[in-house]
Scaffold this motif. Structure first.
Motif, PDB file in Angstrom:
ATOM      1  N   UNK A 168       0.819  -1.217   0.000  1.00 25.31           N
ATOM      2  CA  UNK A 168       0.000   0.000   0.000  1.00 25.31           C
ATOM      3  C   UNK A 168       0.851   1.265   0.000  1.00 25.31           C
ATOM      4  N   UNK A 169       2.171   1.123   0.134  1.00 27.08           N
ATOM      5  CA  UNK A 169       3.065   2.271   0.083  1.00 27.08           C
ATOM      6  C   UNK A 169       3.256   2.919   1.432  1.00 27.08           C
ATOM      7  N   UNK A 170       4.230   3.840   1.533  1.00 26.58           N
ATOM      8  CA  UNK A 170       4.573   4.467   2.811  1.00 26.58           C
ATOM      9  C   UNK A 170       3.386   5.177   3.473  1.00 26.58           C
ATOM     10  N   UNK A 171       2.544   5.846   2.674  1.00 28.09           N
ATOM     11  CA  UNK A 171       1.403   6.557   3.271  1.00 28.09           C
ATOM     12  C   UNK A 171       0.416   5.567   3.874  1.00 28.09           C
ATOM     13  N   UNK A 172       0.166   4.481   3.150  1.00 31.93           N
ATOM     14  CA  UNK A 172      -0.733   3.445   3.659  1.00 31.93           C
ATOM     15  C   UNK A 172      -0.180   2.796   4.908  1.00 31.93           C
ATOM     16  N   UNK A 173       1.136   2.538   4.913  1.00 26.79           N
ATOM     17  CA  UNK A 173       1.764   1.944   6.097  1.00 26.79           C
ATOM     18  C   UNK A 173       1.654   2.869   7.300  1.00 26.79           C
ATOM     19  N   UNK A 174       1.874   4.170   7.038  1.00 30.05           N
ATOM     20  CA  UNK A 174       1.826   5.139   8.147  1.00 30.05           C
ATOM     21  C   UNK A 174       0.427   5.213   8.743  1.00 30.05           C
ATOM     22  N   UNK A 175      -0.602   5.200   7.871  1.00 28.35           N
ATOM     23  CA  UNK A 175      -1.976   5.238   8.371  1.00 28.35           C
ATOM     24  C   UNK A 175      -2.288   3.977   9.175  1.00 28.35           C
ATOM     25  N   UNK A 176      -1.869   2.823   8.643  1.00 25.82           N
ATOM     26  CA  UNK A 176      -2.106   1.564   9.347  1.00 25.82           C
ATOM     27  C   UNK A 176      -1.460   1.603  10.730  1.00 25.82           C
ATOM     28  N   UNK A 177      -0.229   2.090  10.768  1.00 24.46           N
ATOM     29  CA  UNK A 177       0.491   2.122  12.049  1.00 24.46           C
ATOM     30  C   UNK A 177      -0.176   3.079  13.035  1.00 24.46           C
ATOM     31  N   UNK A 178      -0.612   4.226  12.532  1.00 26.09           N
ATOM     32  CA  UNK A 178      -1.297   5.188  13.401  1.00 26.09           C
ATOM     33  C   UNK A 178      -2.545   4.559  14.029  1.00 26.09           C
ATOM     34  N   UNK A 179      -3.321   3.873  13.186  1.00 29.37           N
ATOM     35  CA  UNK A 179      -4.564   3.277  13.689  1.00 29.37           C
ATOM     36  C   UNK A 179      -4.275   2.145  14.677  1.00 29.37           C
ATOM     37  N   UNK A 180      -3.231   1.359  14.392  1.00 30.75           N
ATOM     38  CA  UNK A 180      -2.857   0.266  15.297  1.00 30.75           C
ATOM     39  C   UNK A 180      -2.413   0.808  16.652  1.00 30.75           C
ATOM     40  N   UNK A 181      -1.588   1.849  16.606  1.00 31.62           N
ATOM     41  CA  UNK A 181      -1.089   2.411  17.864  1.00 31.62           C
ATOM     42  C   UNK A 181      -2.220   3.043  18.670  1.00 31.62           C
ATOM     43  N   UNK A 182      -3.125   3.694  17.949  1.00 28.88           N
ATOM     44  CA  UNK A 182      -4.300   4.266  18.621  1.00 28.88           C
ATOM     45  C   UNK A 182      -5.060   3.177  19.365  1.00 28.88           C
ATOM     46  N   UNK A 183      -5.297   2.087  18.647  1.00 30.53           N
ATOM     47  CA  UNK A 183      -6.060   0.971  19.229  1.00 30.53           C
ATOM     48  C   UNK A 183      -5.318   0.343  20.400  1.00 30.53           C
ATOM     49  N   UNK A 184      -4.054  -0.009  20.173  1.00 29.38           N
ATOM     50  CA  UNK A 184      -3.293  -0.715  21.219  1.00 29.38           C
ATOM     51  C   UNK A 184      -3.113   0.139  22.471  1.00 29.38           C
TER      52      UNK A 184
END
Lengths: 224, 381
Positions: free
Chosen positions: B261-277
């Motif tokens: 998904x590219x760097x932007x997609x990875x960054x969004x995924x990571x943001x959402x994961x960290x928010x959740x965790x």
């Protein structure tokens, strides 16, 4: 001479020496001691090699056992002492990242040591402090694993076992003995040993650990 | 001469004992005598919810390389490795079924059926695609659109029963309580992230500003974490469970799918994961009965320090199927495919990923080791 029939060659030799009359510590005397020794390892372990959870280290707890020495007086001041005893059983616990898992196994060891000693003060005095130094041979064996060890190294698979090892090290000694009568005496000493061991798991990983134990002991001795 | 006799005996005994003793497995019982395991979550804990109908015919069922011993490891899913470690019977799916769209796939659906009662109840409720509270999850037939080929995989009709409903089903079917000697595991949240990243893409494509779309997704992930924490607190901890393992979501921004998904997609995924965790860790009721395992940090460490974990590849899926649900030793990339028919694909045991998001059996084994380590430190194992 029935007693001698069960003795080792070394002990038999002592008995022969012991035939002579003994007074103060003098050249040619043989001293035997029996006592209790506590070994306190000061462990610095490497991380368990890959593949493994990062930072997995071990610590080895203190152990005590019956020990015996045989000392031959070369002169009234210089002696050679052989130190051995019953096996020590040490508990292995997690350290580093696995600090807190508690017991992950156990290991037996024997560590016979040969010491060249020098005794101070008068040979016929009641108290003689001494220093010693010499090589230590250690054999590690009789290991046991645990559910926790298997869980982090081979979950669901055959139980993980720990391999033994043999190592050489060096020991220095500081001690003293107190004469009760012309044959019997009390002795206490502290030993510092520099020695390492490498524990290898059945799953292939290994960890090297500096044990560098301090030992303290007390014993009763008899001069032949 | 009595002392002398004691001495010689001691010396002889020492010499004798020195020669004996080997390596012994020692006591392999966990410190807590667990009697059963109950699992809630998504595909990462699923042991066969969809192992029916067409999936069963193709030899699939786990979200990894299917087939017992296909890679030489004894188990596939981390809950299976953990059950074996704890000397428990192997987990089995509490509810099975597929809402397959026959017109698209050519096979009929399989009605949802529970297996969680009786003498040997199956108590692994985790289902591929499950979200924390909401339907539909990825793979659900509701997301299938005949006009959109990118939705084709949803025609299989995964049940994606939300984790909240999984817990309610357990309570409804098991007298409303957990045994104090049950090990309860919870691992969920990744599918909410997948749904939210897709939602952000759709909203941005429809004209919503990026930051507004992201803010909405972050809020949704916070809500999901609050709900999961509340469910664990009120539906598990408050219902008698004394040994609850909550695993946070591994860093899915490092999966082959996220990388694609590219760097932007990875960054969004990571943001959402960290928010959740982070929200989950804050809202869970800490105490002696709860063990929160940080799989997020561990998964990042696995990606950066591969050799430490015996990994050589953390980016290449070894399955040639689009989802590992249908992956077997017959559908592996040449680099890890077994040399001969019937041989084990042991080369797959240095790869992290089976498909775009799911681990190989070895990857799952690493997760079970992480959980085992945390349980040992907690005093449970």
């Amino acid at each position: 001479m029935k007693k001698q029939s069960i003795a080792s060659a070394l002990v038999a030799a002592i008995a022969v020496c012991g035939a002579g009359a003994a007074h103060a510590q003098a050249a040619g005397n043989v001293l035997v001691q029996l006592g209790w020794n506590k070994i306190m390892p000061k462990v610095k372990s490497d991380d368990l090699t890959a593949p493994s959870l990062p930072g997995s280290q071990i610590d080895i707890k203190s152990a005590s056992a019956l020990f015996a020495t045989v000392t031959y007086m070369i002169t009234e001041d210089i002696s050679v002492e052989a130190l051995g005893g019953l096996p020590y059983k040490h508990t292995i616990v997690g350290a580093g990242a696995v600090s807190g898992v508690g017991k992950i196994g156990s290991i037996h060891q024997i560590s016979p040591t040969l010491l060249l000693q020098y005794r101070f003060l008068a040979a016929d005095g009641p108290f003689r402090p001494y220093v010693g130094a010499g090589p230590t041979f250690a054999k590690f064996y009789g290991t046991k694993g645990s559910a926790a060890l298997t869980a982090v190294t081979n979950p669901g698979g055959p139980a993980t076992t720990i391999g033994g090892d043999t190592e050489w090290g060096g020991t220095i000694q500081l001690g003293g003995n107190y004469k009760i009568d012309k044959h019997w005496f009390l002795d206490a000493s502290v030993l510092k040993t520099w020695i390492s061991t490498k524990a290898t798991l059945s799953t292939g990983q290994s960890t090297s650990a500096k044990l560098d134990p301090v030992s303290i002991n007390g014993s009763i001795g008899y001069t032949f | 001469m009595k002392k002398f006799h004691v001495l010689t005996t001691a010396v002889a005994a020492a010499a004798f004992l020195a020669g004996c003793g080997g390596s012994d497995a020692g006591d392999q019982s966990p410190r807590v005598a667990f009697t059963q395991m109950v699992n809630f979550g998504d595909s990462l804990s699923d042991v066969g919810s969809y192992d029916v109908g067409v999936v069963k015919l193709q030899g699939g069922g786990h979200f990894s390389i299917n087939g017992a011993g296909a890679t030489g490891l004894l188990y596939i899913n981390w809950t299976e490795f953990l059950a074996a470690t704890l000397k428990l019977t192997q987990p089995c799916a509490a509810e099975t079924g597929l809402n397959t769209i026959q017109a698209a796939v050519g096979v009929p659906p399989v009605p949802a059926t529970f297996h969680d009662t009786g003498a040997a109840p199956c108590l692994n409720y985790a289902q591929g695609g499950s979200r924390v509270t909401l339907q539909p999850g990825p793979g659900n037939a509701a997301l299938f659109n005949p006009a959109d080929p990118t939705t084709a995989s949803n025609a299989l009709g995964a049940l994606t029963i939300p984790v909240h409903d999984q817990m309610q089903n357990y309570l409804d079917h098991n007298a409303g309580a957990f045994s104090p000697t049950a090990l309860v595991t919870v691992l969920a949240g990744a599918n909410d992230v997948f749904i939210q990243t897709a939602t952000v893409s759709a909203e941005v494509a429809a004209g919503l500003p990026q930051d507004q779309a992201v803010a909405g997704a972050v809020a949704a992930m916070t809500t999901a974490a609050d709900e999961l924490a509340n469910d664990v607190n009120t539906m598990i901890l408050a219902k008698g469970a004394a040994h609850v393992v909550v695993v946070n979501v591994p860093d899915a921004s490092l999966t082959p799918q996220a990388i694609q998904s590219g760097p932007a997609g990875q960054a969004l995924t990571k943001l959402l994961l960290q928010t959740f965790n982070n929200e989950l860790a804050t809202k869970l009721q800490a105490g002696p009965s709860l063990l929160l395992v940080d799989a997020f940090t561990a998964s990042e460490d696995q990606a950066t320090n591969m050799a430490q974990y015996g990994l050589t590849d953390v980016k290449t899926p070894v399955c040639t199927t689009s989802s590992s649900l249908l992956c077997t030793h017959n559908t592996l990339i040449p680099a890890v495919a077994p040399a001969a028919s019937g041989a084990v694909a042991s080369a797959a045991n240095t790869y992290e990923y089976a498909d775009g998001v799911h681990p190989t059996p070895y990857g799952y084994r690493l997760l079970s080791e992480l959980v085992g380590e945390a349980m040992a430190i907690k005093g449970w194992l």
